[in-house]
Write a protein that holds these residues in place. Structure first.
Motif, PDB file in Angstrom:
ATOM      1  N   LYS A   1     -78.107  -4.852  49.162  1.00 39.69           N
ATOM      2  CA  LYS A   1     -77.866  -6.173  48.608  1.00 39.69           C
ATOM      3  C   LYS A   1     -76.908  -6.870  49.323  1.00 39.69           C
ATOM      4  O   LYS A   1     -75.893  -6.271  49.961  1.00 39.69           O
ATOM      5  N   MET A   2     -77.190  -8.353  49.636  1.00 38.28           N
ATOM      6  CA  MET A   2     -76.036  -8.988  50.415  1.00 38.28           C
ATOM      7  C   MET A   2     -76.312 -10.501  49.851  1.00 38.28           C
ATOM      8  O   MET A   2     -77.216 -10.785  49.486  1.00 38.28           O
ATOM      9  N   THR A   3     -75.460 -11.230  50.291  1.00 35.43           N
ATOM     10  CA  THR A   3     -75.512 -12.565  50.157  1.00 35.43           C
ATOM     11  C   THR A   3     -75.124 -13.439  51.600  1.00 35.43           C
ATOM     12  O   THR A   3     -74.364 -13.202  52.246  1.00 35.43           O
ATOM     13  N   MET A   4     -76.384 -14.154  51.808  1.00 36.03           N
ATOM     14  CA  MET A   4     -76.267 -14.956  53.309  1.00 36.03           C
ATOM     15  C   MET A   4     -75.640 -16.367  52.789  1.00 36.03           C
ATOM     16  O   MET A   4     -75.932 -16.752  51.837  1.00 36.03           O
ATOM     17  N   CYS A   5     -74.441 -16.773  53.486  1.00 29.61           N
ATOM     18  CA  CYS A   5     -73.908 -17.926  53.420  1.00 29.61           C
ATOM     19  C   CYS A   5     -73.754 -18.888  54.575  1.00 29.61           C
ATOM     20  O   CYS A   5     -73.761 -18.458  55.497  1.00 29.61           O
ATOM     21  N   GLY A   6     -74.056 -20.326  53.900  1.00 26.12           N
ATOM     22  CA  GLY A   6     -74.114 -21.075  55.153  1.00 26.12           C
ATOM     23  C   GLY A   6     -72.982 -21.992  55.313  1.00 26.12           C
ATOM     24  O   GLY A   6     -72.131 -21.999  54.285  1.00 26.12           O
ATOM     25  N   PRO A   7     -72.693 -22.687  56.308  1.00 30.22           N
ATOM     26  CA  PRO A   7     -71.592 -23.430  56.460  1.00 30.22           C
ATOM     27  C   PRO A   7     -71.280 -24.796  55.616  1.00 30.22           C
ATOM     28  O   PRO A   7     -70.152 -25.190  55.379  1.00 30.22           O
ATOM     29  N   ASN A   8     -72.271 -25.000  54.961  1.00 32.17           N
ATOM     30  CA  ASN A   8     -72.309 -25.952  53.968  1.00 32.17           C
ATOM     31  C   ASN A   8     -72.288 -25.512  52.249  1.00 32.17           C
ATOM     32  O   ASN A   8     -72.735 -26.528  51.510  1.00 32.17           O
ATOM     33  N   GLY A   9     -71.910 -24.548  52.269  1.00 30.29           N
ATOM     34  CA  GLY A   9     -71.790 -23.938  50.879  1.00 30.29           C
ATOM     35  C   GLY A   9     -73.175 -23.224  50.395  1.00 30.29           C
ATOM     36  O   GLY A   9     -73.426 -23.052  49.215  1.00 30.29           O
ATOM     37  N   GLU A  10     -74.118 -23.286  51.285  1.00 27.63           N
ATOM     38  CA  GLU A  10     -75.337 -22.307  50.952  1.00 27.63           C
ATOM     39  C   GLU A  10     -75.252 -20.994  50.583  1.00 27.63           C
ATOM     40  O   GLU A  10     -74.351 -20.292  51.313  1.00 27.63           O
ATOM     41  N   SER A  11     -75.833 -20.615  49.799  1.00 30.35           N
ATOM     42  CA  SER A  11     -75.908 -19.147  49.260  1.00 30.35           C
ATOM     43  C   SER A  11     -77.218 -18.681  48.753  1.00 30.35           C
ATOM     44  O   SER A  11     -77.751 -19.175  48.019  1.00 30.35           O
ATOM     45  N   PHE A  12     -77.404 -17.515  49.734  1.00 30.01           N
ATOM     46  CA  PHE A  12     -79.038 -17.038  49.258  1.00 30.01           C
ATOM     47  C   PHE A  12     -78.522 -15.342  49.069  1.00 30.01           C
ATOM     48  O   PHE A  12     -78.545 -14.641  49.943  1.00 30.01           O
ATOM     49  N   PRO A  13     -78.682 -15.127  47.858  1.00 29.87           N
ATOM     50  CA  PRO A  13     -78.850 -13.589  47.804  1.00 29.87           C
ATOM     51  C   PRO A  13     -80.116 -12.737  48.030  1.00 29.87           C
ATOM     52  O   PRO A  13     -80.908 -13.427  48.007  1.00 29.87           O
ATOM     53  N   ASN A  14     -79.666 -11.683  48.770  1.00 32.97           N
ATOM     54  CA  ASN A  14     -81.105 -11.018  49.308  1.00 32.97           C
ATOM     55  C   ASN A  14     -80.699  -9.376  48.640  1.00 32.97           C
ATOM     56  O   ASN A  14     -79.805  -8.768  48.731  1.00 32.97           O
ATOM     57  N   GLU A  15     -81.728  -9.010  48.056  1.00 33.89           N
ATOM     58  CA  GLU A  15     -81.840  -7.533  47.516  1.00 33.89           C
ATOM     59  C   GLU A  15     -83.041  -7.080  48.005  1.00 33.89           C
ATOM     60  O   GLU A  15     -84.206  -7.467  48.482  1.00 33.89           O
ATOM     61  N   GLY A  16     -82.918  -5.725  48.080  1.00 32.93           N
ATOM     62  CA  GLY A  16     -84.284  -4.892  48.583  1.00 32.93           C
ATOM     63  C   GLY A  16     -83.827  -3.388  48.684  1.00 32.93           C
ATOM     64  O   GLY A  16     -82.866  -2.934  47.809  1.00 32.93           O
ATOM     65  N   VAL A  17     -84.985  -2.763  49.019  1.00 37.55           N
ATOM     66  CA  VAL A  17     -84.617  -1.245  49.179  1.00 37.55           C
ATOM     67  C   VAL A  17     -84.936  -0.552  50.489  1.00 37.55           C
ATOM     68  O   VAL A  17     -85.804  -1.415  51.345  1.00 37.55           O
ATOM     69  N   TYR A  18     -84.323   0.395  50.746  1.00 39.53           N
ATOM     70  CA  TYR A  18     -84.775   1.051  52.206  1.00 39.53           C
ATOM     71  C   TYR A  18     -86.118   1.679  51.806  1.00 39.53           C
ATOM     72  O   TYR A  18     -86.108   2.725  50.885  1.00 39.53           O
ATOM     73  N   LEU A  19     -87.122   1.865  52.891  1.00 38.28           N
ATOM     74  CA  LEU A  19     -88.248   2.524  52.769  1.00 38.28           C
ATOM     75  C   LEU A  19     -87.997   3.953  53.698  1.00 38.28           C
ATOM     76  O   LEU A  19     -88.718   4.943  53.329  1.00 38.28           O
TER      77      LEU A  19
END
Length: 161
Positions: free
Chosen positions: A64-82
């Motif tokens: 899990k992580m959240t990608m953040c942009g310079p203008n306040g963008e926020s994109f959560p990312n979830e997944g699993v390792y295979l």
């Protein structure tokens, strides 16, 4: 009732690939990919960054992580390792969330490999295999090549020190 007709799509039209070579050994590149505290220092091309990085590094483990942009963008990312092969290979997907919960917004599976070449250099290969041709085209338009290249350069710089 006849069986459904399989959807045919060649891997090449659903796959984006970045191949680079570096003097940084596989162990260090792998460490960059598998150390949560290092992720914010390299994973996104600046001025983007990630935060709240969680990793359970094992097949079936959660990421899990959240990608953040310079203008306040926020994109959560979830997944699993295979698949995790220390210093050689990391395979992850956003097709599932924790506990194998299906993700309705699946996008791609990532395959990152680290290969020692006869020259002593490391060949780094990052593949993004998408569920559809359209998703692949979207990822390409988002800047896969430039973004993943910049992140690789940041990883090399970080792990060269």
């Amino acid at each position: 009732m006849p069986p459904p007709t399989p959807v045919e799509s060649s891997l090449s039209e659903r796959e984006l690939v970045l191949v680079r070579e570096t003097d940084v050994p596989p162990e260090k590149l792998y460490a960059g990919w598998t150390t949560p505290e290092l992720y914010p220092q390299w994973f996104c091309p600046k001025p983007w960054y990630v935060k709240d990085v969680e990793m359970d590094l094992r097949a079936g483990g959660y990421s899990k992580m959240t990608m953040c942009g310079p203008n306040g963008e926020s994109f959560p990312n979830e997944g699993v390792y295979l698949e995790i092969v220390p210093n050689k290979k990391i395979v992850f997907t956003d097709a599932y969330k924790a506990n194998w919960e299906p993700n309705p917004n699946l996008f791609f599976t990532g395959i990152v490999t680290f290969e020692v070449l006869p020259s002593g250099k490391t060949r780094y290969t990052a593949r993004a295999v998408h569920w559809t041709k359209e998703a692949c085209e979207k990822h390409a338009a988002m800047g896969f090549k430039d973004g993943w290249s910049a992140a690789f350069d940041q990883l090399v710089e970080l792990m060269s020190n």
